[in-house]
Design an enzyme around this catalytic site. Structure first.
Site, mmCIF file in Angstrom:
data_model
loop_
_atom_site.group_PDB
_atom_site.id
_atom_site.type_symbol
_atom_site.label_atom_id
_atom_site.label_comp_id
_atom_site.label_asym_id
_atom_site.label_seq_id
_atom_site.Cartn_x
_atom_site.Cartn_y
_atom_site.Cartn_z
ATOM 1 C CB SER A 2 -0.654 0.206 1.566
ATOM 2 O OG SER A 2 -1.582 -0.589 1.053
ATOM 3 C CG HIS A 11 -2.812 -1.455 -3.190
ATOM 4 N ND1 HIS A 11 -1.694 -2.837 -3.627
ATOM 5 C CD2 HIS A 11 -2.981 -2.072 -2.039
ATOM 6 C CE1 HIS A 11 -1.752 -3.064 -2.225
ATOM 7 N NE2 HIS A 11 -2.719 -1.956 -1.521
ATOM 8 C CG HIS A 27 -5.636 -6.574 0.329
ATOM 9 N ND1 HIS A 27 -5.596 -5.611 -1.114
ATOM 10 C CD2 HIS A 27 -3.787 -6.616 1.102
ATOM 11 C CE1 HIS A 27 -4.172 -4.970 -0.778
ATOM 12 N NE2 HIS A 27 -3.444 -5.428 0.567
ATOM 13 C CE1 TYR A 47 -8.647 -4.347 1.458
ATOM 14 C CE2 TYR A 47 -7.356 -5.596 3.491
ATOM 15 C CZ TYR A 47 -7.707 -5.275 2.511
ATOM 16 O OH TYR A 47 -6.529 -3.762 1.444
ATOM 17 C CD GLU A 48 -8.303 -6.142 -2.950
ATOM 18 O OE1 GLU A 48 -8.624 -5.788 -4.325
ATOM 19 O OE2 GLU A 48 -7.367 -6.519 -2.790
ATOM 20 C CB ALA A 75 1.110 -0.208 4.583
ATOM 21 C CG MET A 111 -5.407 -6.686 6.645
ATOM 22 S SD MET A 111 -6.554 -5.112 6.366
ATOM 23 C CE MET A 111 -6.801 -4.073 8.042
ATOM 24 C CB SER A 112 -1.416 -8.206 2.493
ATOM 25 O OG SER A 112 0.128 -7.633 2.961
ATOM 26 C CG ASN A 162 -0.169 2.060 11.469
ATOM 27 O OD1 ASN A 162 -0.239 1.469 10.613
ATOM 28 N ND2 ASN A 162 -1.081 1.945 12.527
ATOM 29 C CG HIS A 192 -5.593 3.146 3.371
ATOM 30 N ND1 HIS A 192 -5.090 1.995 3.858
ATOM 31 C CD2 HIS A 192 -5.859 3.011 2.069
ATOM 32 C CE1 HIS A 192 -4.736 1.559 2.359
ATOM 33 N NE2 HIS A 192 -5.035 1.976 1.539
HETATM 34 C C1 R1P Z 1 -4.209 -1.293 5.700
HETATM 35 O O1 R1P Z 1 -4.684 0.996 5.305
HETATM 36 C C2 R1P Z 1 -4.219 -2.219 4.237
HETATM 37 O O2 R1P Z 1 -2.532 -1.572 4.082
HETATM 38 C C3 R1P Z 1 -1.670 -2.516 4.616
HETATM 39 C C4 R1P Z 1 -2.705 -3.360 5.008
HETATM 40 O O3 R1P Z 1 -2.778 -4.796 4.243
HETATM 41 C C5 R1P Z 1 -3.887 -3.346 4.127
HETATM 42 O O4 R1P Z 1 -4.683 -4.432 3.102
HETATM 43 O O5 R1P Z 1 -1.512 -3.396 2.745
HETATM 44 P P1 R1P Z 1 -0.842 -4.033 2.139
HETATM 45 O O6 R1P Z 1 -0.122 -5.140 3.354
HETATM 46 O O7 R1P Z 1 -0.608 -4.564 0.931
HETATM 47 O O8 R1P Z 1 0.264 -2.634 1.987
#
Ligand code: R1P
Length: 287
Positions: free
Chosen positions: A35, A66, A88, A90-91, A118, A221-222, A245, A259
């Site tokens: 992200s 993204h 992800h 959650y999508e 992130a 989350m990834s 953060n 976010h």
């Molecule tokens: C939350 O701000 C998002 O940022 C991160 C988290 O997994 C969530 O999707 O994204 P990436 O892991 O894709 O960087």
């Protein structure tokens, strides 16, 4: 098509062949932008760019930060392919579908995958802007039975029960530490354990405390799902988290995860991330 769960070896091969027909590059390195880190794809030269919507079988990016492009190009003369945007859980796609690009990478000839994300910092020593090299993970969806390898196993990709104790390549972790020192990044380069949750809601205070007690240094989350699929099909894996953060661990704290802050921190460290990845790619050895 959105509800489609998994793709066969032949379908993955068809996607890889479709891409290879349109570029002369044979990438040995695959990069995934986290992200707010899409700028990483812009450092590639001699680019050939595909929108995800045009690639057969590919899902679409739905998350801000993204872009949804697959970028082929070179980094200091090394052929790379870069996902400018990841998928992800959650999508709403299946876990097999969000990890499909790893199998496409493999069939394109990629040997090393470099994943970025992130993440929220759980480790109290971490600061916003720190870069954490992953040495291990806690896979909560996986522990609960949601693993991308669930379902029939095609041996052409890999074995039924892949080992995960060597998921994160130790030589690549060492290389990141060396390169980081040389670039003067020692003060903000860390090494730790990433924990993945399903999202999209951010973690509660109790959840953050639990993750910290269990040994996690960062939460997101990834990445982990991609790591499992990449290791299953035998690619080397390097992964890093940008600490965007600090996870809220205290009921008196006025901090709130959001976010926008995540994307802002991505911009702050964009240049250093590019330099770290570029320097590592130029030193990778391939068969
Ligand atoms: C939350 O701000 C998002 O940022 C991160 C988290 O997994 C969530 O999707 O994204 P990436 O892991 O894709 O960087």
């Amino acid at each position: 098509e959105r509800a489609r769960i998994r793709y066969t070896y032949e379908e993955c091969k068809a996607t890889a062949d479709w891409l290879l027909k349109q570029t002369d590059l044979c990438p040995l390195v695959g990069i995934v932008c986290g992200s707010g880190m899409g700028g990483l794809a812009d450092m590639l030269k001699d680019r050939v760019v595909f929108n995800y919507k045009d690639i057969p079988n590919f899902p679409q990016s739905t998350v801000h930060g993204h872009a949804g492009r697959l970028v082929f190009g070179t980094l200091k003369g090394r052929a790379c392919v870069c996902m400018q945007g990841r998928f992800h859980l959650y999508e709403g796609y299946s876990i097999q579908k969000i990890t499909l690009p790893m199998r496409i990478f493999k069939l394109l000839g990629v040997q090393t995958v470099m994943l970025t994300n992130a993440a929220g910092g759980l480790n109290q020593d971490y600061k916003v802007g720190d870069i954490m090299v992953l040495k291990d993970h806690l896979n909560f969806p996986g522990l609960a039975g949601n693993n991308p390898l669930v379902g029939p196993n095609d041996e052409r990709f890999g074995v039924r029960f892949p080992c995960m104790s060597d998921a994160y390549d130790r030589e690549l972790q060492q290389l990141a530490a060396e390169v980081g020192q040389e670039l003067g990044f020692g003060d903000f380069l860390r090494e730790g354990v990433y924990s993945v949750l399903g999202g999209p809601s951010f973690e509660t205070i109790a959840e953050c405390r639990m993750l910290s007690i269990l040994g996690a240094d960062a939460v997101g989350m990834s990445t982990v799902h991609e790591v499992v699929v990449a290791r299953h099909c035998g690619m080397r894996v390097f992964a890093l988290s940008l600490i965007t953060n600090r996870a809220v661990m205290d009921y008196d704290s006025a901090e709130r995860a959001n976010h926008e802050e995540v994307l802002e921190t991505g911009k702050l460290r964009a240049e250093q991330l590019e330099r770290l990845i570029t320097a590592m790619v130029t030193r990778l050895e391939h068969n």
